[in-house]
Design an enzyme around this catalytic site. Structure first.
Site, PDB file in Angstrom:
ATOM      1  N   LYS A 123      -4.171  -2.432 -11.390  1.00 40.08           N
ATOM      2  CA  LYS A 123      -3.972  -1.081 -10.909  1.00 40.08           C
ATOM      3  C   LYS A 123      -4.607  -1.006  -9.526  1.00 40.08           C
ATOM      4  O   LYS A 123      -5.563  -1.702  -9.202  1.00 40.08           O
ATOM      5  CB  LYS A 123      -4.577  -0.037 -11.851  1.00 40.08           C
ATOM      6  N   THR A 127     -10.418  -0.033  -4.814  1.00 42.22           N
ATOM      7  CA  THR A 127     -10.344   0.633  -6.120  1.00 42.22           C
ATOM      8  C   THR A 127      -9.219   0.014  -6.923  1.00 42.22           C
ATOM      9  O   THR A 127      -8.250   0.648  -7.265  1.00 42.22           O
ATOM     10  CB  THR A 127     -10.165   2.148  -5.998  1.00 42.22           C
ATOM     11  N   GLU A 136      -0.815   4.633  -1.862  1.00 41.27           N
ATOM     12  CA  GLU A 136      -0.589   6.060  -2.059  1.00 41.27           C
ATOM     13  C   GLU A 136       0.336   6.626  -0.978  1.00 41.27           C
ATOM     14  O   GLU A 136       0.037   6.572   0.218  1.00 41.27           O
ATOM     15  CB  GLU A 136      -1.931   6.798  -2.064  1.00 41.27           C
ATOM     16  N   ASN A 173      -4.602  12.522  -1.333  1.00 48.74           N
ATOM     17  CA  ASN A 173      -6.048  12.398  -1.269  1.00 48.74           C
ATOM     18  C   ASN A 173      -6.757  13.683  -0.897  1.00 48.74           C
ATOM     19  O   ASN A 173      -7.968  13.811  -1.077  1.00 48.74           O
ATOM     20  CB  ASN A 173      -6.420  11.282  -0.294  1.00 48.74           C
TER      21      ASN A 173
END
Length: 408
Positions: A184, A195, A281, A403
């Protein structure tokens, strides 16, 4: 590595439980509102283990637990993962919660806690609600079917838009060895890990020390060569479990089939790294930067990562603007040794700069190239034999929107 001709074969419809002896589960326990948020992965037998972790000085509580398993026990039989809360910057309570997760999983599986790794991902700085995890562990039903692997892959996601799975097979000592991975990662992705969580399983027979050396080398060429936004997170973890059930002789660099294993592990890691970059993202395109002719491979990778990480390059790709000036500027400030009069740049197959001189190009052709789902940039420095690759994505309006409201 040897110069043997080796076989590496990508398999379809396979996932994290494809190697012999692995099972998994993923459920919704209540950390998130609706989506799956608790997962577990198990090997039938204690497996050799290797791990790489974030370079951020601030490290989440689960990393302490998993590092102890990797570096002290040097065997791992299970991994428990939650998404929705990173259990990072949570003080003594966070450490206690990570150890409780480890014990809950060990009790569920009937194994020693020292054989259980822990990973978490999600919001930083919020105490982990353990009640859903305590009840959720009891609901985890492990299996080795395709659906079980998919459940695991879904339960580790946060802002990801797609699952990231890959599987390859190779031959070692005449036996099929399978290596599978799931990951992920979508934001806070920067070279030297971010992350992202990555879990790799294999039925190969290899000792932990040799596995660790291979993973560390491969990480520099794959996971450490991606960037989405330049932020490095607190929870980055890649773990490899090798349970030996394929029945091959122990693998070392001296083994005649070492190249088969190493290349297959690298293929899995590269697939996962590129999938993370592609799913950045708000991203619409994967950007690959290839640098050649540097004074060393390390210098080439440094330049490639600088170019693919440049916000101006990323926004130019998003806007289909063939602004090669942003590329050459990033090459120049990368900190690597360059000679401006020897730099050649291509976007796709279109030559933009040759030996430091601009080349006329067709705007229409470049727009077509930049509208593709994958955009390749080649930089040739004409100074040596060094080569390097890096992957990233374009920077879009949606990245800001995602974000700006991550906690809500």
């Amino acid at each position: 590595m040897t110069n043997l001709i080796y076989e590496v074969r990508k398999l379809s419809s396979k996932n994290i439980v494809s190697p012999k002896g692995f099972s998994a589960s993923g459920i919704h326990c209540g950390i998130k509102h609706k989506k799956k948020d608790l997962a577990i992965l198990k090997s039938e037998v204690p497996a050799s283990v290797a791990g790489v972790f974030t370079t951020n000085a601030v490290q989440a509580a689960p990393l302490k637990v998993s590092k102890e398993v990797v570096y002290n026990t040097k065997k791992m039989q299970a991994i428990i993962v939650n998404s929705g809360n990173a259990n990072a910057c949570t003080g003594k309570q966070g450490i206690a919660d990570a150890y409780e997760m480890q014990k809950l999983a060990a009790d569920k599986l009937g194994i020693d806690p020292s054989l259980v790794g822990v990973a978490s991902t999600g919001v930083i700085g919020e105490i982990l609600n353990m009640e859903p995890i305590r009840s959720g562990v009891g609901m985890l039903n492990l299996g080795n079917n395709l659906e079980d692997g998919i459940d695991f892959a879904q339960a580790i996601l946060t802002t990801d838009t797609v699952m990231k799975n890959t599987t390859y097979s190779t031959i070692v000592d005449g036996k099929e060895v399978i290596i599978s991975g799931t990951a992920k990662g979508s934001g806070m992705i920067e070279p030297n890990m971010a992350t992202m969580l990555g879990f790799i399983t294999t039925d190969a027979n290899i000792e932990s020390d040799e596995l660790q050396k291979a993973l560390s080398e491969i990480t520099d060429l794959t996971f450490n060569s991606i960037t989405v936004d330049g932020d490095t997170s607190t929870n980055d973890t890649v773990l490899v479990m090798a349970n030996g059930l394929a029945g091959n002789d122990p693998l070392t660099p001296a083994h005649p089939d070492w190249a088969n294993f190493y290349s297959t592990l690298k293929a899995v890691a590269e697939d996962l790294a590129k999938a993370i970059a592609r799913d950045g993202e708000g991203a619409t395109k994967l950007i690959e930067v290839e640098v050649e002719g540097a004074i060393s491979d390390e210098e080439a990778r440094k330049i490639a990562k600088t170019v693919v990480g440049s916000p101006l390059v990323k926004t130019a790709v998003f806007g289909c603007d063939a602004n090669w000036g942003r590329i050459i500027a990033a090459v120049g400030y990368s900190g690597a040794t360059v000679d401006p009069e020897k730099i050649t740049i291509k976007i796709g197959n279109a030559l933009m700069v040759e030996n430091g001189e601009p080349v006329k190009f067709s705007e229409e052709e470049l727009i077509k190239i930049l509208k593709a789902n994958e955009v390749k940039i080649n930089v040739s420095l004409g100074q040596g034999e060094g080569k390097g690759l890096a992957w990233g994505c374009d920077l879009t309006y949606d990245y800001v929107q995602i974000n700006a409201s991550y906690r809500s």
